[in-house]
Design an enzyme around this catalytic site. Sequence first.
Site, PDB file in Angstrom:
ATOM      1  N   CYS A  39       5.977  -0.477   6.716  1.00 20.66           N
ATOM      2  CA  CYS A  39       5.652   0.762   6.013  1.00 20.66           C
ATOM      3  C   CYS A  39       6.863   1.186   5.192  1.00 20.66           C
ATOM      4  O   CYS A  39       7.984   1.180   5.705  1.00 20.66           O
ATOM      5  CB  CYS A  39       5.305   1.838   7.040  1.00 20.66           C
ATOM      6  N   LEU A  40       6.621   1.571   3.935  1.00 19.43           N
ATOM      7  CA  LEU A  40       7.736   2.006   3.083  1.00 19.43           C
ATOM      8  C   LEU A  40       8.395   3.280   3.631  1.00 19.43           C
ATOM      9  O   LEU A  40       9.539   3.570   3.300  1.00 19.43           O
ATOM     10  CB  LEU A  40       7.249   2.235   1.645  1.00 19.43           C
ATOM     11  N   GLN A  84       3.070   9.951   1.286  1.00 20.56           N
ATOM     12  CA  GLN A  84       4.412   9.349   1.370  1.00 20.56           C
ATOM     13  C   GLN A  84       5.322   9.774   0.222  1.00 20.56           C
ATOM     14  O   GLN A  84       6.534   9.635   0.326  1.00 20.56           O
ATOM     15  CB  GLN A  84       4.307   7.819   1.386  1.00 20.56           C
ATOM     16  N   HIS A 132      -1.925   7.719   7.074  1.00 16.62           N
ATOM     17  CA  HIS A 132      -0.930   8.559   6.383  1.00 16.62           C
ATOM     18  C   HIS A 132      -1.553   9.873   5.925  1.00 16.62           C
ATOM     19  O   HIS A 132      -0.930  10.936   6.027  1.00 16.62           O
ATOM     20  CB  HIS A 132      -0.376   7.841   5.153  1.00 16.62           C
ATOM     21  N   GLY A 155       0.833  -1.198   0.000  1.00 12.32           N
ATOM     22  CA  GLY A 155       0.000   0.000   0.000  1.00 12.32           C
ATOM     23  C   GLY A 155       0.866   1.245   0.000  1.00 12.32           C
ATOM     24  O   GLY A 155       2.016   1.213   0.460  1.00 12.32           O
ATOM     25  N   HIS A 170      -4.236   1.778   7.773  1.00 12.80           N
ATOM     26  CA  HIS A 170      -2.828   2.209   7.804  1.00 12.80           C
ATOM     27  C   HIS A 170      -2.623   3.359   6.810  1.00 12.80           C
ATOM     28  O   HIS A 170      -2.007   4.373   7.138  1.00 12.80           O
ATOM     29  CB  HIS A 170      -1.930   1.007   7.467  1.00 12.80           C
ATOM     30  N   GLU A 171      -3.175   3.197   5.599  1.00  9.27           N
ATOM     31  CA  GLU A 171      -2.966   4.221   4.559  1.00  9.27           C
ATOM     32  C   GLU A 171      -3.764   5.492   4.854  1.00  9.27           C
ATOM     33  O   GLU A 171      -3.277   6.598   4.619  1.00  9.27           O
ATOM     34  CB  GLU A 171      -3.324   3.668   3.178  1.00  9.27           C
TER      35      GLU A 171
END
Length: 163
Positions: free
Chosen positions: A93-94, A51, A139, A46, A135-136
């Site tokens: 997470c990236l 991000q 962000h 994701g 989670h997204e």
Amino acid sequence: MAKLRILTFPDPRLRKVASPVTKFDKSLEKLVSDMLQTMYEGGGIGLAASQVNVHKRVIVIDISEDKGDPMIFINPEFKILNDKSLLSCKEGCLSVPGIEEEITRPDNIYLTWQDIHGNIYEETPSGLLTVCIQHEIDHLEGKLMVDYLSPLKRDRIRKKANK
Ligand code: NI
């Protein structure tokens, strides 16, 4: 398509709150395709626009095994239907590379979003998708998975990232 640079914790730009998408145009299509490429090349499941330093409410997700099922969520919103029904998952997470931590989230939610053309959808997702979309959406609110950890653990991750 182009690969975009991913901001990493503790970059303060990850804390910006994203604004709603109002124009469903070519530049949105380009952003989504760039985000998909960036997510796939980064090996993530994701990615939120925040991000890649674009503070718009855009999310891409692909939780399929063969990475052939991209999902796009524009202006996603959710309501918790049952706050007693919880799911714990190891999350990565990236923007927090190299870290995997167990996080508990509600798993009974009502989700609405728009597609790339502005059409409205609703769903009560289940399993991994429920976790991933929360989670997204975090962000987009400037919130990161490290915020769910103890201050001690968060500091340890911050120190490691600053090295
Ligand atoms: Ni993330």
